[in-house]
Design an enzyme around this catalytic site. Structure first.
Site, short mmCIF file in Angstrom:
data_model
loop_
_atom_site.label_atom_id
_atom_site.label_comp_id
_atom_site.label_asym_id
_atom_site.label_seq_id
_atom_site.Cartn_x
_atom_site.Cartn_y
_atom_site.Cartn_z
N GLU A 57 0.05 23.73 17.42
CA GLU A 57 1.05 24.72 17.80
C GLU A 57 1.78 25.28 16.58
O GLU A 57 2.08 26.47 16.53
CB GLU A 57 2.08 24.10 18.77
CG GLU A 57 1.49 23.62 20.08
CD GLU A 57 1.10 22.15 20.08
OE1 GLU A 57 1.25 21.50 21.13
OE2 GLU A 57 0.64 21.66 19.02
N CYS A 80 3.93 17.86 22.23
CA CYS A 80 4.69 16.61 22.08
C CYS A 80 6.19 16.90 22.12
O CYS A 80 6.65 17.97 21.73
CB CYS A 80 4.31 15.91 20.78
SG CYS A 80 4.56 16.90 19.28
N ALA A 167 -36.40 -4.65 13.40
CA ALA A 167 -36.88 -5.05 12.08
C ALA A 167 -38.19 -5.82 12.23
O ALA A 167 -38.53 -6.29 13.32
CB ALA A 167 -35.85 -5.93 11.37
N ALA A 169 -40.62 -9.09 11.48
CA ALA A 169 -40.32 -10.52 11.56
C ALA A 169 -39.74 -11.04 10.25
O ALA A 169 -38.92 -11.97 10.23
CB ALA A 169 -41.58 -11.30 11.92
N ARG A 212 -20.80 9.17 3.42
CA ARG A 212 -21.30 9.81 2.20
C ARG A 212 -21.42 11.32 2.46
O ARG A 212 -22.29 11.75 3.21
CB ARG A 212 -22.63 9.20 1.77
CG ARG A 212 -22.49 7.72 1.42
CD ARG A 212 -23.78 7.11 0.93
NE ARG A 212 -24.77 6.99 1.99
CZ ARG A 212 -24.79 5.99 2.89
NH1 ARG A 212 -23.85 5.06 2.87
NH2 ARG A 212 -25.74 5.94 3.81
N SER A 238 -16.15 -14.72 9.58
CA SER A 238 -15.44 -15.91 10.02
C SER A 238 -15.73 -17.13 9.15
O SER A 238 -14.97 -18.10 9.16
CB SER A 238 -15.78 -16.22 11.48
OG SER A 238 -17.18 -16.35 11.65
#
Length: 375
Positions: A57, A80, A167, A169, A212, A238
């Protein structure tokens, strides 16, 4: 009978178009567009570009100048009514003496919902809302989710072969998908407040988890490199395995390391923060729900998960993912390849995770499937 005219629809569509221009830059603020019309002519327009700077605005009123008096303002989100990083937009509209305001939707924050429109009405400005509301809601799923549930909107991005393998093995996975798909992932990162990954991705894939600019494809034509913000990188570690010499720490944008405890005495760059999240019940792993609550408390409303099968599966098992984005490459890897997600065994088909596919499109030579988890 529809209370909005064809012209009303056209001007609100323009406001929504403008809001989309902030898609990669406004986070964590909502994407908002505004069009000011006097006697059927657009006299001002704008969009919210960067958090902390002028709202839609404000830009539209500046362009309109004196012509804002008596005009109609079309805005994609209720103006707002409170002071944040910038003054309230409702007061700016009142000061400019606009005559009428049409909002696509009211503010989803229950603490402020409707107050902006009430402030305008108390100043003698007529108001309406609900024009192209769903289009407006689609602009800001993260903002709406945070305001209504106090949790972020969570996307999970995965890439696999046509037979569902991520992926070989041996663990070899670079690159299953094409350059075009990887450019698309860069755009997903750019629109997100934060990107979650696990320590394995950082250690074994040497992942940086940055946006990137030179890999954004055609998006580079619309956004200057300096304006494309970096999402906060959130790494679940962790077991305290990360070390400061890893590539992810070479880019000076905020990183949050998620721990169950802090046991090492590493010296981290200034942009790295360590946060302890409580463990899940009967587990040595962090509580993913508590992690999302913490991120929401930091104002992060749009989260992208880029992880291996185990972490992705854990989020899905706990029903914490809203949207799945799957890139499938035209390759077959075979039965010995690594599976897409690691979810605890489901014994009955009725217990399978249901999704609603919302889009299937080609990205280069790959297929991109977007699906929503059923709630």
């Amino acid at each position: 009978m529809n209370k909005f005219s064809l012209q009303d629809h056209q001007f609100m569509q323009r406001a929504i178009y403008l809001a989309k221009r902030g898609h990669y830059t406004t986070s964590p603020n909502p994407r908002v567009g505004c069009v000011i019309v006097l006697n059927g002519e657009v006299v001002g327009e704008g969009f919210h570009e960067i958090s902390g700077q002028g709202h839609a605005e404000v830009h539209a009123l500046k362009q309109a100048g004196a012509k804002a008096k008596g005009a109609t303002a079309y805005v994609t989100l209720e103006p707002c009514s409170h002071f944040g990083l910038t003054p309230p937009c409702a007061e700016a509209l009142i000061k400019a003496q606009v005559g009428h305001v049409i909002a696509a939707m009211v503010d989803p924050n229950p603490q402020v919902s409707g107050r902006g429109l009430e402030r305008l009405k108390s100043a003698g400005i007529t108001t309406e809302f609900g024009l192209l509301e769903q289009d407006a809601r689609d602009l800001n799923p993260g903002f709406i989710r945070l305001m209504t549930t106090k949790l972020p909107y969570v996307r999970c991005k995965l890439a696999a072969s046509l037979d569902g393998k991520t992926a070989m093995a041996s663990g070899e996975s670079q690159w299953i998908t094409s350059d075009h798909a990887r450019e698309d992932v860069q755009r997903l990162r750019a629109q997100s407040c934060g990107v979650i990954c696990g320590a394995d991705s950082v250690i074994f894939d040497d992942a940086k988890m940055t946006v990137r600019w030179n890999a954004l494809g055609e998006l580079k034509n619309s956004y200057e490199e300096a304006k494309v913000r970096q999402p906060i990188r959130i790494v679940i570690d962790s077991k305290n395995r990360l070390t400061p010499d890893l590539a992810i720490f070479n880019t000076a944008s905020k990183i949050i390391l998620i721990r169950t405890s802090i046991e090492n005495e590493q010296t981290w760059p200034h942009f790295v923060e360590q946060v302890v999240i409580s463990k899940a019940k009967d587990s040595e792993q962090i509580s993913l729900k508590h992690l999302l609550i913490y991120l929401a408390q930091q104002g992060l409303n749009d989260i992208l998960i880029e992880s291996g099968a185990k972490l992705a599966g854990a989020f899905m098992s706990e029903n914490l993912v809203d949207e799945l984005i799957l890139y499938q490459a035209p390759k077959l890897i075979g039965s010995e390849g690594k599976s897409l997600v690691d979810i605890p065994a489901i014994l009955q088909l009725s217990e399978a995770k249901d999704l609603n596919i919302t889009d299937i499109s080609m990205v280069g030579k790959d297929i991109r499937i977007t699906a929503m988890f059923s709630r």
